[in-house]
Scaffold this motif. Structure first.
Motif, PDB file in Angstrom:
ATOM      1  N   SER A  32      62.445  49.332  21.947  1.00 56.74           N
ATOM      2  CA  SER A  32      61.667  48.287  21.291  1.00 56.74           C
ATOM      3  C   SER A  32      60.247  48.127  21.826  1.00 56.74           C
ATOM      4  O   SER A  32      59.295  48.034  21.054  1.00 56.74           O
ATOM      5  N   VAL A  33      60.099  48.083  23.152  1.00 52.01           N
ATOM      6  CA  VAL A  33      58.813  47.730  23.747  1.00 52.01           C
ATOM      7  C   VAL A  33      58.318  48.848  24.665  1.00 52.01           C
ATOM      8  O   VAL A  33      59.072  49.386  25.474  1.00 52.01           O
ATOM      9  N   MET A  34      57.052  49.166  24.545  1.00 55.01           N
ATOM     10  CA  MET A  34      56.409  50.104  25.447  1.00 55.01           C
ATOM     11  C   MET A  34      55.145  49.466  26.002  1.00 55.01           C
ATOM     12  O   MET A  34      54.665  48.459  25.478  1.00 55.01           O
ATOM     13  N   GLY A  35      54.619  50.046  27.071  1.00 57.24           N
ATOM     14  CA  GLY A  35      53.414  49.483  27.636  1.00 57.24           C
ATOM     15  C   GLY A  35      53.012  50.147  28.923  1.00 57.24           C
ATOM     16  O   GLY A  35      53.359  51.308  29.184  1.00 57.24           O
ATOM     17  N   TRP A  36      52.282  49.380  29.748  1.00 58.25           N
ATOM     18  CA  TRP A  36      51.681  49.910  30.956  1.00 58.25           C
ATOM     19  C   TRP A  36      51.872  48.940  32.108  1.00 58.25           C
ATOM     20  O   TRP A  36      51.710  47.724  31.947  1.00 58.25           O
ATOM     21  N   VAL A  37      52.216  49.475  33.273  1.00 55.57           N
ATOM     22  CA  VAL A  37      52.383  48.675  34.483  1.00 55.57           C
ATOM     23  C   VAL A  37      51.629  49.334  35.624  1.00 55.57           C
ATOM     24  O   VAL A  37      51.262  50.507  35.547  1.00 55.57           O
ATOM     25  N   ARG A  38      51.398  48.564  36.685  1.00 54.33           N
ATOM     26  CA  ARG A  38      50.794  49.114  37.886  1.00 54.33           C
ATOM     27  C   ARG A  38      51.429  48.465  39.102  1.00 54.33           C
ATOM     28  O   ARG A  38      51.873  47.321  39.037  1.00 54.33           O
ATOM     29  N   PRO A  39      51.486  49.158  40.241  1.00 54.74           N
ATOM     30  CA  PRO A  39      52.067  48.570  41.450  1.00 54.74           C
ATOM     31  C   PRO A  39      51.147  47.515  42.041  1.00 54.74           C
ATOM     32  O   PRO A  39      49.914  47.607  41.941  1.00 54.74           O
ATOM     33  N   VAL A  40      51.750  46.514  42.655  1.00 54.22           N
ATOM     34  CA  VAL A  40      51.003  45.445  43.316  1.00 54.22           C
ATOM     35  C   VAL A  40      51.199  45.540  44.827  1.00 54.22           C
ATOM     36  O   VAL A  40      50.255  45.727  45.582  1.00 54.22           O
ATOM     37  N   SER A  41      52.412  45.389  45.289  1.00 53.30           N
ATOM     38  CA  SER A  41      52.756  45.543  46.693  1.00 53.30           C
ATOM     39  C   SER A  41      54.249  45.798  46.799  1.00 53.30           C
ATOM     40  O   SER A  41      55.031  45.255  46.014  1.00 53.30           O
ATOM     41  N   THR A  90      41.424  49.767  40.412  1.00 51.18           N
ATOM     42  CA  THR A  90      41.847  51.087  40.849  1.00 51.18           C
ATOM     43  C   THR A  90      43.343  51.058  41.165  1.00 51.18           C
ATOM     44  O   THR A  90      43.803  50.229  41.949  1.00 51.18           O
ATOM     45  N   ALA A  91      44.083  51.941  40.548  1.00 52.67           N
ATOM     46  CA  ALA A  91      45.523  51.974  40.735  1.00 52.67           C
ATOM     47  C   ALA A  91      46.102  53.147  39.962  1.00 52.67           C
ATOM     48  O   ALA A  91      45.419  53.782  39.164  1.00 52.67           O
ATOM     49  N   VAL A  92      47.363  53.412  40.219  1.00 52.35           N
ATOM     50  CA  VAL A  92      48.113  54.319  39.371  1.00 52.35           C
ATOM     51  C   VAL A  92      48.718  53.490  38.253  1.00 52.35           C
ATOM     52  O   VAL A  92      49.439  52.524  38.508  1.00 52.35           O
ATOM     53  N   TYR A  93      48.432  53.841  37.040  1.00 45.11           N
ATOM     54  CA  TYR A  93      48.952  53.127  35.886  1.00 45.11           C
ATOM     55  C   TYR A  93      50.100  53.926  35.282  1.00 45.11           C
ATOM     56  O   TYR A  93      49.964  55.121  35.018  1.00 45.11           O
ATOM     57  N   TYR A  94      51.217  53.245  35.082  1.00 42.74           N
ATOM     58  CA  TYR A  94      52.427  53.883  34.594  1.00 42.74           C
ATOM     59  C   TYR A  94      52.736  53.463  33.172  1.00 42.74           C
ATOM     60  O   TYR A  94      52.703  52.279  32.838  1.00 42.74           O
ATOM     61  N   CYS A  95      53.040  54.430  32.347  1.00 44.61           N
ATOM     62  CA  CYS A  95      53.594  54.150  31.033  1.00 44.61           C
ATOM     63  C   CYS A  95      55.047  53.730  31.212  1.00 44.61           C
ATOM     64  O   CYS A  95      55.775  54.307  32.025  1.00 44.61           O
ATOM     65  N   ALA A  96      55.463  52.715  30.481  1.00 41.29           N
ATOM     66  CA  ALA A  96      56.802  52.178  30.652  1.00 41.29           C
ATOM     67  C   ALA A  96      57.410  51.801  29.311  1.00 41.29           C
ATOM     68  O   ALA A  96      56.706  51.605  28.321  1.00 41.29           O
ATOM     69  N   ALA A  97      58.725  51.685  29.301  1.00 40.19           N
ATOM     70  CA  ALA A  97      59.449  51.312  28.095  1.00 40.19           C
ATOM     71  C   ALA A  97      60.671  50.490  28.452  1.00 40.19           C
ATOM     72  O   ALA A  97      61.227  50.626  29.540  1.00 40.19           O
ATOM     73  N   GLY A  98      61.093  49.640  27.532  1.00 38.32           N
ATOM     74  CA  GLY A  98      62.270  48.830  27.771  1.00 38.32           C
ATOM     75  C   GLY A  98      62.765  48.132  26.522  1.00 38.32           C
ATOM     76  O   GLY A  98      62.074  48.075  25.506  1.00 38.32           O
ATOM     77  N   GLU A  99      63.966  47.609  26.628  1.00 37.87           N
ATOM     78  CA  GLU A  99      64.558  46.871  25.518  1.00 37.87           C
ATOM     79  C   GLU A  99      64.017  45.455  25.431  1.00 37.87           C
ATOM     80  O   GLU A  99      64.209  44.791  24.411  1.00 37.87           O
ATOM     81  N   SER A 100      63.359  44.994  26.481  1.00 35.74           N
ATOM     82  CA  SER A 100      62.772  43.661  26.502  1.00 35.74           C
ATOM     83  C   SER A 100      61.313  43.737  26.912  1.00 35.74           C
ATOM     84  O   SER A 100      60.790  44.816  27.199  1.00 35.74           O
TER      85      SER A 100
END
Length: 117
Positions: A32-41, A90-100
């Motif tokens: 259902s949902v896709m997007g982008w995340v990045r690490p924080v700590s 500045t960060a590594v940006y990750y493509c992500a997907a999930g049901e929510s």
């Protein structure tokens, strides 16, 4: 099979732009949902941008209308238009997907975004 492959990161100066993209397998793109995340700590992750199969999107506050995510359902791709980039982003940006909206079921290897003068 499930696979996410990001590309389009790079090194830019402040206020310049990048447009990372993500190619997803059919299995993942059907989620259902896709997007982008990045690490924080530690193992914490920050949600940057999300978009549903119906192209409904939302964004993290820090983006301040500078980023736009979109998807091409004919090519199984998701893109992130990143305008006015700041050094702190500045960060590594990750493509992500999930049901929510948490998009925590799948993610790729990431693409490095470096903003430096």
């Amino acid at each position: 099979q499930a696979q996410l492959v990001e590309s389009g990161g790079g090194l830019v100066q402040p206020r310049e732009s990048l447009r990372p993209s993500c190619v997803a397998s059919v299995t993942i793109f059907s989620i259902s949902v896709m997007g982008w995340v990045r690490p924080v700590s530690g193992k914490q992750r920050e949600l940057v941008a999300r978009i549903t199969s119906g192209a409904v999107s939302d964004y993290a506050d820090f983006v301040r209308s500078r980023f736009t995510t979109s998807r091409d359902n004919t090519k199984n791709t998701v893109s992130l238009q990143m305008n006015g980039l700041k050094p702190g982003e500045t960060a590594v940006y990750y493509c992500a997907a999930g049901e929510s909206w948490l998009i925590d079921d799948y993610w790729g290897q990431g693409t490095q975004v470096t903003v430096s003068s």
